[in-house]
Scaffold this active site. Structure first.
Site, PDB file in Angstrom:
ATOM      1  N   PRO A   9      43.775  38.852  34.923  1.00 16.83           N
ATOM      2  CA  PRO A   9      44.307  39.325  36.204  1.00 16.83           C
ATOM      3  C   PRO A   9      43.869  39.362  37.320  1.00 16.83           C
ATOM      4  O   PRO A   9      42.617  40.136  37.495  1.00 16.83           O
ATOM      5  CB  PRO A   9      44.914  40.632  35.814  1.00 16.83           C
ATOM      6  CG  PRO A   9      44.343  40.983  34.474  1.00 16.83           C
ATOM      7  CD  PRO A   9      43.856  39.782  33.818  1.00 16.83           C
ATOM      8  N   ASN A  10      44.314  38.919  38.406  1.00 13.13           N
ATOM      9  CA  ASN A  10      44.130  39.155  39.759  1.00 13.13           C
ATOM     10  C   ASN A  10      42.864  38.202  40.081  1.00 13.13           C
ATOM     11  O   ASN A  10      42.825  38.088  41.387  1.00 13.13           O
ATOM     12  CB  ASN A  10      43.423  40.441  40.215  1.00 13.13           C
ATOM     13  CG  ASN A  10      44.835  41.526  40.299  1.00 13.13           C
ATOM     14  OD1 ASN A  10      45.908  41.497  40.455  1.00 13.13           O
ATOM     15  ND2 ASN A  10      44.422  42.579  39.188  1.00 13.13           N
ATOM     16  N   ARG A  17      40.867  38.227  47.591  1.00 12.71           N
ATOM     17  CA  ARG A  17      40.918  39.504  47.087  1.00 12.71           C
ATOM     18  C   ARG A  17      39.367  40.228  47.198  1.00 12.71           C
ATOM     19  O   ARG A  17      38.383  39.487  46.531  1.00 12.71           O
ATOM     20  CB  ARG A  17      41.063  39.478  45.581  1.00 12.71           C
ATOM     21  CG  ARG A  17      40.676  40.629  44.727  1.00 12.71           C
ATOM     22  CD  ARG A  17      40.571  40.263  43.262  1.00 12.71           C
ATOM     23  NE  ARG A  17      40.497  41.140  42.365  1.00 12.71           N
ATOM     24  CZ  ARG A  17      40.118  41.418  41.260  1.00 12.71           C
ATOM     25  NH1 ARG A  17      39.685  40.289  40.586  1.00 12.71           N
ATOM     26  NH2 ARG A  17      40.051  42.525  40.505  1.00 12.71           N
ATOM     27  N   TYR A  22      34.137  40.045  45.481  1.00 15.58           N
ATOM     28  CA  TYR A  22      34.201  38.657  44.507  1.00 15.58           C
ATOM     29  C   TYR A  22      34.064  37.282  45.341  1.00 15.58           C
ATOM     30  O   TYR A  22      34.243  36.203  44.576  1.00 15.58           O
ATOM     31  CB  TYR A  22      35.729  38.818  44.051  1.00 15.58           C
ATOM     32  CG  TYR A  22      35.775  40.034  43.287  1.00 15.58           C
ATOM     33  CD1 TYR A  22      35.361  40.081  42.106  1.00 15.58           C
ATOM     34  CD2 TYR A  22      36.793  40.948  43.623  1.00 15.58           C
ATOM     35  CE1 TYR A  22      35.542  41.148  41.163  1.00 15.58           C
ATOM     36  CE2 TYR A  22      36.985  41.944  42.575  1.00 15.58           C
ATOM     37  CZ  TYR A  22      36.385  42.001  41.601  1.00 15.58           C
ATOM     38  OH  TYR A  22      36.641  43.200  40.795  1.00 15.58           O
ATOM     39  N   ASN A  76      36.601  35.324  31.611  1.00 15.41           N
ATOM     40  CA  ASN A  76      36.498  36.525  32.572  1.00 15.41           C
ATOM     41  C   ASN A  76      37.794  37.110  32.293  1.00 15.41           C
ATOM     42  O   ASN A  76      38.838  36.933  32.849  1.00 15.41           O
ATOM     43  CB  ASN A  76      36.309  36.122  33.894  1.00 15.41           C
ATOM     44  CG  ASN A  76      35.972  37.333  34.957  1.00 15.41           C
ATOM     45  OD1 ASN A  76      36.467  38.461  34.388  1.00 15.41           O
ATOM     46  ND2 ASN A  76      35.626  37.168  35.968  1.00 15.41           N
ATOM     47  N   ALA A  79      40.152  42.693  34.663  1.00 13.87           N
ATOM     48  CA  ALA A  79      40.604  44.189  34.305  1.00 13.87           C
ATOM     49  C   ALA A  79      40.975  44.432  32.672  1.00 13.87           C
ATOM     50  O   ALA A  79      40.580  45.513  32.260  1.00 13.87           O
ATOM     51  CB  ALA A  79      41.856  44.908  34.917  1.00 13.87           C
ATOM     52  N   GLU A 100      31.384  35.938  27.807  1.00 15.52           N
ATOM     53  CA  GLU A 100      32.132  36.805  28.750  1.00 15.52           C
ATOM     54  C   GLU A 100      31.322  36.699  30.134  1.00 15.52           C
ATOM     55  O   GLU A 100      30.158  37.014  30.419  1.00 15.52           O
ATOM     56  CB  GLU A 100      31.985  38.161  28.187  1.00 15.52           C
ATOM     57  CG  GLU A 100      32.575  39.231  29.167  1.00 15.52           C
ATOM     58  CD  GLU A 100      32.326  40.740  28.618  1.00 15.52           C
ATOM     59  OE1 GLU A 100      31.689  40.808  27.447  1.00 15.52           O
ATOM     60  OE2 GLU A 100      32.807  41.627  29.161  1.00 15.52           O
ATOM     61  N   HIS A 102      31.498  37.953  34.269  1.00  8.57           N
ATOM     62  CA  HIS A 102      31.915  38.883  35.315  1.00  8.57           C
ATOM     63  C   HIS A 102      31.464  38.473  36.764  1.00  8.57           C
ATOM     64  O   HIS A 102      30.145  38.369  36.636  1.00  8.57           O
ATOM     65  CB  HIS A 102      31.855  40.171  35.260  1.00  8.57           C
ATOM     66  CG  HIS A 102      32.507  40.915  33.926  1.00  8.57           C
ATOM     67  ND1 HIS A 102      33.905  40.809  33.694  1.00  8.57           N
ATOM     68  CD2 HIS A 102      31.988  40.903  32.592  1.00  8.57           C
ATOM     69  CE1 HIS A 102      34.340  41.313  32.692  1.00  8.57           C
ATOM     70  NE2 HIS A 102      33.248  41.348  31.960  1.00  8.57           N
ATOM     71  N   ARG A 109      29.282  49.515  39.058  1.00  6.78           N
ATOM     72  CA  ARG A 109      30.446  49.591  39.700  1.00  6.78           C
ATOM     73  C   ARG A 109      31.055  51.212  39.057  1.00  6.78           C
ATOM     74  O   ARG A 109      30.391  51.872  38.585  1.00  6.78           O
ATOM     75  CB  ARG A 109      31.367  48.737  39.848  1.00  6.78           C
ATOM     76  CG  ARG A 109      30.834  47.398  40.515  1.00  6.78           C
ATOM     77  CD  ARG A 109      31.727  46.374  40.472  1.00  6.78           C
ATOM     78  NE  ARG A 109      32.905  46.607  41.293  1.00  6.78           N
ATOM     79  CZ  ARG A 109      34.252  46.007  41.182  1.00  6.78           C
ATOM     80  NH1 ARG A 109      34.102  44.838  40.303  1.00  6.78           N
ATOM     81  NH2 ARG A 109      35.276  46.278  41.685  1.00  6.78           N
TER      82      ARG A 109
HETATM   83  C1  DQA Z   1      35.627  41.343  36.966  1.00  7.19           C
HETATM   84  C2  DQA Z   1      35.309  42.861  36.963  1.00  7.19           C
HETATM   85  C3  DQA Z   1      36.410  43.486  36.461  1.00  7.19           C
HETATM   86  O1  DQA Z   1      36.134  45.052  36.321  1.00  7.19           O
HETATM   87  C4  DQA Z   1      37.529  43.604  37.293  1.00  7.19           C
HETATM   88  O2  DQA Z   1      38.823  44.434  36.896  1.00  7.19           O
HETATM   89  C5  DQA Z   1      38.086  41.992  37.653  1.00  7.19           C
HETATM   90  C6  DQA Z   1      36.880  41.406  37.818  1.00  7.19           C
HETATM   91  C7  DQA Z   1      34.475  40.563  37.730  1.00  7.19           C
HETATM   92  O3  DQA Z   1      34.741  39.232  37.496  1.00  7.19           O
HETATM   93  O4  DQA Z   1      33.616  41.001  38.300  1.00  7.19           O
HETATM   94  O5  DQA Z   1      39.226  41.981  37.837  1.00  7.19           O
HETATM   95  O6  DQA Z   1      35.973  40.793  35.902  1.00  7.19           O
END
Ligand code: DQA
Length: 145
Positions: A9-10, A17, A22, A76, A79, A100, A102, A109
């Site tokens: 998501p997002n 964003r 990011y 990835n 959240a 995985e 990120h 964070r």
């Molecule tokens: C994320 C880190 C997560 O905590 C966050 O909710 C994201 C992006 C990252 O790529 O740094 O949406 O996965």
């Protein structure tokens, strides 16, 4: 080699964003770069992004249900990393190697980002290196073969 790349998501908002966290590249740009990089490595990637947990679970299940021929998953989970036992279980069911990724360093964070439901079942975890993390994940999967 066919690799499934999943974004949670997002991440469809990449570039817009919180760019200081990011980056400024859009998800389309990042994935197009990854497709090209994969081709140079003799691999193919299929990319899927969703804001919905069940859609990500369904996509992971397709590895088993549709006889898709993936040899690894780069995810990835965004959240959902910090909340989704359903995605964890689907990844386990797939029995594929999982990397995985990120973009940000989740360990630098908020406290709620420190726990991942995915990391202990992943072959590897790449954090904090921005979009190059997807390429490194692909390198890692190709190296395993
Ligand atoms: C994320 C880190 C997560 O905590 C966050 O909710 C994201 C992006 C990252 O790529 O740094 O949406 O996965």
């Amino acid at each position: 080699m066919n690799i499934l790349v999943l974004n949670g998501p997002n991440l469809n908002l990449l570039g817009k964003r919180e760019p200081e966290i990011y980056g400024r590249e859009s998800l389309d740009e990042v994935m197009a770069g990854l497709v090209n990089y994969a081709a140079e490595c003799g691999a193919e990637i299929s990319h899927f992004q969703s804001n919905a947990e069940h859609e990500l679970v369904n996509k992971i299940q397709s590895v088993l249900l549709d006889d898709s021929v993936y040899e690894g998953i780069i995810i990835n989970p965004a959240a959902f990393t910090h909340s989704s036992i359903a995605i964890r279980d689907a990844l386990l069911a797939s029995a594929l190697p999982v990397i995985e990724v990120h973009l940000s360093n989740i360990h630098k964070r908020e406290a709620f980002r420190q726990h991942s439901f995915i990391s202990d079942i992943a072959s590897g975890v790449i954090v904090g290196l921005g979009t190059v993390g997807y390429r490194l994940a692909l390198d890692a999967l190709l190296d395993k073969k």
